[in-house]
Motif scaffolding. Structure first.
Motif, mmCIF file in Angstrom:
data_model
loop_
_atom_site.group_PDB
_atom_site.id
_atom_site.type_symbol
_atom_site.label_atom_id
_atom_site.label_comp_id
_atom_site.label_asym_id
_atom_site.label_seq_id
_atom_site.Cartn_x
_atom_site.Cartn_y
_atom_site.Cartn_z
ATOM 1 N N PHE A 290 0.844 -1.193 0.000
ATOM 2 C CA PHE A 290 0.000 0.000 0.000
ATOM 3 C C PHE A 290 0.877 1.240 0.000
ATOM 4 N N ALA A 291 0.384 2.264 -0.655
ATOM 5 C CA ALA A 291 1.084 3.544 -0.665
ATOM 6 C C ALA A 291 0.086 4.641 -0.334
ATOM 7 N N LEU A 292 0.259 5.260 0.820
ATOM 8 C CA LEU A 292 -0.557 6.404 1.210
ATOM 9 C C LEU A 292 0.293 7.646 0.973
ATOM 10 N N GLU A 293 -0.101 8.450 0.017
ATOM 11 C CA GLU A 293 0.724 9.580 -0.399
ATOM 12 C C GLU A 293 -0.039 10.896 -0.259
ATOM 13 N N GLN B 34 3.800 8.608 -9.039
ATOM 14 C CA GLN B 34 5.254 8.458 -9.178
ATOM 15 C C GLN B 34 5.830 7.706 -7.986
ATOM 16 N N PHE B 35 5.453 8.117 -6.782
ATOM 17 C CA PHE B 35 5.988 7.470 -5.585
ATOM 18 C C PHE B 35 5.483 6.033 -5.457
ATOM 19 N N ALA B 36 4.250 5.806 -5.864
ATOM 20 C CA ALA B 36 3.696 4.457 -5.768
ATOM 21 C C ALA B 36 4.418 3.501 -6.709
ATOM 22 N N ILE B 37 4.698 3.948 -7.924
ATOM 23 C CA ILE B 37 5.393 3.100 -8.896
ATOM 24 C C ILE B 37 6.828 2.836 -8.448
#
Length: 399
Positions: free
Chosen positions: A324-327, A333-336
């Motif tokens: 999971f990516a909570l941004e 970009q950050f998730a990839i």
């Protein structure tokens, strides 16, 4: 397997009808909603009042309610059920089922049912062995209905042999095993993490975050409902699994969560890392409560071991790892980058900039990105519905 399921229990005229009191209680205990439909003759063996009291619902016997004249809608009943169990199924009712004869409410509900239908015969030995009974059972099975075989033993007539209805516990076990065997994730082991971690400063204080664990618990429950053997590693949270089969391991710190994950990851077919794990933990934990002073307080922090990256480095061919990516900025970009850096198969992105998403809420808005960078964007939904979307994608990856 029966938790939350709508079960129609059809009861026919047979001495074995007395067992349905126990059957109803076991279904209710398993978490099912039970609607009893009886043939008129069945009411001579066990009263509707008994089964109504145990099922906490009115029992239907006739097409029309005798006190009001209202119609007991067999079509709605047939659509309501997730499964129908006819127990005991008498020779008479099975003949009607085989021939499509509708002269009572129970057979009308049977013909209207869109759900799986199980039937547990009960009759005397000679009736059970009769060619017409065998032919009727074969016809009923050809229609896709599922036979719960009768047992052998002493019968009401005094004879000894086949024909006695399966015991209520056997019926429950049979239905649960049949349902589970048809689920898409049966025999799959899946590890899920949920909630925050608390990193101790002293015996009283800690560093934590606002994660409630709702998303991770919803995912664990959905995976269990799909037949998976789920191990849930949960940080400090008040959440409770709705699925009783979920194996829960409670932890507090990131280090404890890491150890629990390492102990269970090797044999898992998939892992869904939904927990909000602390990135930093105090370098030194005070053994006594830190007293307040006029001066400020400085706490030295050290990085925690990255659990997701650690599991990604240990991932074997065939294992599926979801992160999971909570941004709050440059979300995709950050998730990839996280997807690639940590060797993930899927990343679930959500942004605190989206209203209704994030910690503690009952809703979430996510975007799924897989290894091929295929992106699927979902609208704001309840976390239960979001869990269904995530698990549907996970099912594709596992298969």
């Amino acid at each position: 397997m029966l938790e939350g399921k709508n079960i129609i229990l059809g009861v026919c005229g047979s001495i074995a009808a007395y067992k349905t009191a126990t059957l109803v209680r076991l279904l209710i205990k398993a978490g099912a909603n039970v609607q009893v439909v009886m043939t008129p003759d069945a009411a001579n063996f066990i009263t509707p009042l008994t089964l109504s009291t145990l099922s906490i619902r009115p029992v239907y016997v006739d097409y029309f309610k005798p006190d009001t004249g209202e119609w007991n809608n067999h079509v709605e009943l047939g659509l309501w059920g997730d499964a129908m169990i006819i127990a005991p199924a008498s020779a008479n009712t099975m003949a009607k089922m085989a021939g499509g004869l509708v002269d009572n409410l129970l057979t009308a509900v049977y013909l209207s049912a869109k759900c799986p239908v199980y039937f547990a015969p009960a009759m005397d030995l000679d009736m059970w062995k009769h060619n017409s009974t065998r032919a009727n059972i074969a016809a009923i099975q050809q229609f896709g209905n599922i036979l719960i075989p009768p047992g052998s033993g002493e019968l009401a007539s005094g004879l000894h042999g086949e024909g006695r209805m399966a015991e209520p516990e056997e019926i429950i076990a049979f239905v649960e095993a049949d349902i589970k065997g048809k689920l898409p994730l049966v025999n799959k082991r899946i590890l899920v993490t949920a909630g925050p971690t608390y990193e101790a400063i002293d015996p009283v204080r800690f560093i934590g975050n606002h994660s409630s664990g709702k998303m991770g618990f919803a995912i664990a429950d959905e995976l269990a409902s799909l037949g998976a053997e789920v191990t849930l590693v949960a940080g400090p949270t008040a959440q409770i699994s709705k699925q009783k089969s979920v194996k829960r391991i409670d932890v507090i710190s990131a280090a404890q969560m890491l150890n629990a994950c390492l102990e269970n990851f090797e044999h898992a077919n998939a892992c869904v890392m939904c927990a909000a794990v602390a990135d930093y933990t105090p370098a030194n934990v005070a053994t006594q409560k830190i007293k307040k002073h006029d001066d400020g307080l400085t706490i030295d922090l050290k990085k925690t071991i990255d659990i997701l990256k650690t599991l990604g480095s240990k991932k074997q061919p065939g294992q599926v790892l979801v992160g999971f990516a909570l941004e709050t900025e440059n979300e995709e970009q950050f998730a990839i980058e996280k997807l690639n850096k940590k060797n993930l198969d899927l990343i679930v992105l959500n942004s605190l900039n989206d209203a209704g998403a994030g910690f503690k809420s009952d809703t979430n808005k996510v975007t799924l990105i897989d290894r091929q960078l295929k992106k699927t964007v979902y609208d704001l939904k309840s976390k239960t519905e979001v869990a269904k979307d995530i698990c549907a994608k996970l099912l594709q990856l596992i298969n």
